[in-house]
Scaffold this active site. Sequence first.
Site, PDB file in Angstrom:
ATOM      1  N   TRP A 148       1.305   7.882   8.186  1.00 24.05           N
ATOM      2  CA  TRP A 148       1.614   7.706   9.745  1.00 24.05           C
ATOM      3  C   TRP A 148       2.526   7.390   9.801  1.00 24.05           C
ATOM      4  CZ3 TRP A 148       1.822   2.341  12.798  1.00 24.05           C
ATOM      5  CH2 TRP A 148       2.418   1.561  11.702  1.00 24.05           C
ATOM      6  N   ASP A 170       2.966  -3.777   5.699  1.00 30.79           N
ATOM      7  CA  ASP A 170       2.539  -4.181   3.965  1.00 30.79           C
ATOM      8  C   ASP A 170       2.560  -5.888   4.133  1.00 30.79           C
ATOM      9  OD1 ASP A 170       3.125  -1.432   4.637  1.00 30.79           O
ATOM     10  OD2 ASP A 170       3.840  -1.416   2.663  1.00 30.79           O
ATOM     11  N   GLU A 187      15.713   1.321   8.533  1.00 35.62           N
ATOM     12  CA  GLU A 187      14.044   1.072   7.909  1.00 35.62           C
ATOM     13  C   GLU A 187      13.584   0.398   9.601  1.00 35.62           C
ATOM     14  OE1 GLU A 187      12.566   0.240   4.544  1.00 35.62           O
ATOM     15  OE2 GLU A 187      10.858   0.363   5.014  1.00 35.62           O
TER      16      GLU A 187
HETATM   17  C1  GLC Z   1       6.333   0.593   4.284  1.00 38.24           C
HETATM   18  C2  GLC Z   1       5.554   0.514   5.317  1.00 38.24           C
HETATM   19  C3  GLC Z   1       4.543   1.531   5.624  1.00 38.24           C
HETATM   20  C4  GLC Z   1       5.701   2.954   5.517  1.00 38.24           C
HETATM   21  C5  GLC Z   1       5.851   2.933   4.065  1.00 38.24           C
HETATM   22  C6  GLC Z   1       6.630   4.592   4.349  1.00 38.24           C
HETATM   23  O1  GLC Z   1       5.431   0.595   3.489  1.00 38.24           O
HETATM   24  O2  GLC Z   1       5.234  -0.888   5.460  1.00 38.24           O
HETATM   25  O3  GLC Z   1       3.664   0.962   7.590  1.00 38.24           O
HETATM   26  O4  GLC Z   1       4.267   3.800   6.634  1.00 38.24           O
HETATM   27  O5  GLC Z   1       6.945   2.221   3.989  1.00 38.24           O
HETATM   28  O6  GLC Z   1       7.574   4.363   5.591  1.00 38.24           O
END
Ligand code: GLC
Length: 428
Positions: free
Chosen positions: A38, A166, A395
Amino acid sequence: MPEQADDLMARAVEIMTENDRGSYTVPTKGLYPYQWNWDSCLTALGQAHFDEARAWTEIETLMAHQWPCGMVPHIIFHEKSDSYFPGPDTWQTGRPVPTTGITQPAVAGFAMARLLSRAKDRSAALRRARALLFKVSAWHDWFYRTRDPQGTGLVAIIHPWESGRDNSIDWDAALARVPTEGLEPFTRQDILHANPDHRPTQAQYDRYIWLVQHFRGLGWDTSRLHDASPFRVVDPGFNAILIRACDELADLAMELGETELAARNRAYAERGRAALESLWDDKLEQYLCFDRAIGAAVDSPSIGGILAVFAGLPDHRVDALARRVGLLARRCGFLVPSHDPAAKGFESLRYWRGPVWLVVNYMIADGFAKAGHRQVAKHIDDDSLRLIAESGFAEYYDPITAEPCGGGRFTWTAAMVLEILNGQKAAA
Ligand code: GLC
């Protein structure tokens, strides 16, 4: 203000270019050295503002690694890297280019429709959209076939990482039921790159890895994993993204004369939207997750239940969600916290248990704007930009203090800034 906007846009392009690996973009150096599902689709939206052709490539690269069953993996391990766990040796999915064996929110259909609607080179965009159409639709078919075997209209995730959120509080109870017997020893890498106090706990990590081992033991046969997983949760936000993608893909398919594919995707969207109603909670005035393994609602006021607005909802539900967001605004400095600051378990700095994430803000604002709630959408966009102005392209952020957290110089954060600022420019 315009100079400030130009400066922010230039910085966003610089970050995205720095993280560009040619045909895919890494979320950020070090912490996330591969292609995430995503992330890539949302990244493409930002890329389109400065390199339209490259934006299509981002989604094409992702879809090139679709499994024969239709699943699109959550990570593609294009290159070797020692800085990430769990890597290909843990997943062992047996793909030509290694990938994980679980998926992530289905943003692709929405992203490609948006790219096409804004395309300057329309004939190239139509050609590329047509080639992607069948692949993305096969992914949607896969979702409803394997993740909704009872035909409820809603799909379940079988691993917290699939949600993209997550370590959300939403998963705590369901994850606690996942056993840890037979867990192979492992060493985490994430806590070497980011503050351990902000990351998921060890108890959660043990269960994340147990699930991976369990699915690996079933030979990654995705038609068996749903029923075999002790973790099966229906997330309103995840479903909303899929529903919206089905709707957008249906429109696009009509435009391309693919009427059968259009009808199928429209039916998924309509059934899904109707079924979302079963997740509404009158007390909290938002949607809730549903724990399919035990057949009970998850009493946890997270952002997943607000992201539902992205699906396109009846007016009275959007109005109620707008009130809910208004309430959250009074409880923090920056919308939209990933968990209600007044609720049990909220942690302002720990990943998805409180902090603000710009990608989710973007989709929530889009849902409200589409439903005519422009003031709410603007409030969310303004808060996203205030976070960037105060704390840079992180982030994620503390919703009370704006403290930047996690990885820095983050791709999808930069992409969302380009989306919001270009959107404002176009509307001015
Ligand atoms: C973390 C986030 C996830 C994302 C990934 C890379 O795992 O929770 O949503 O896709 O990082 O940015």
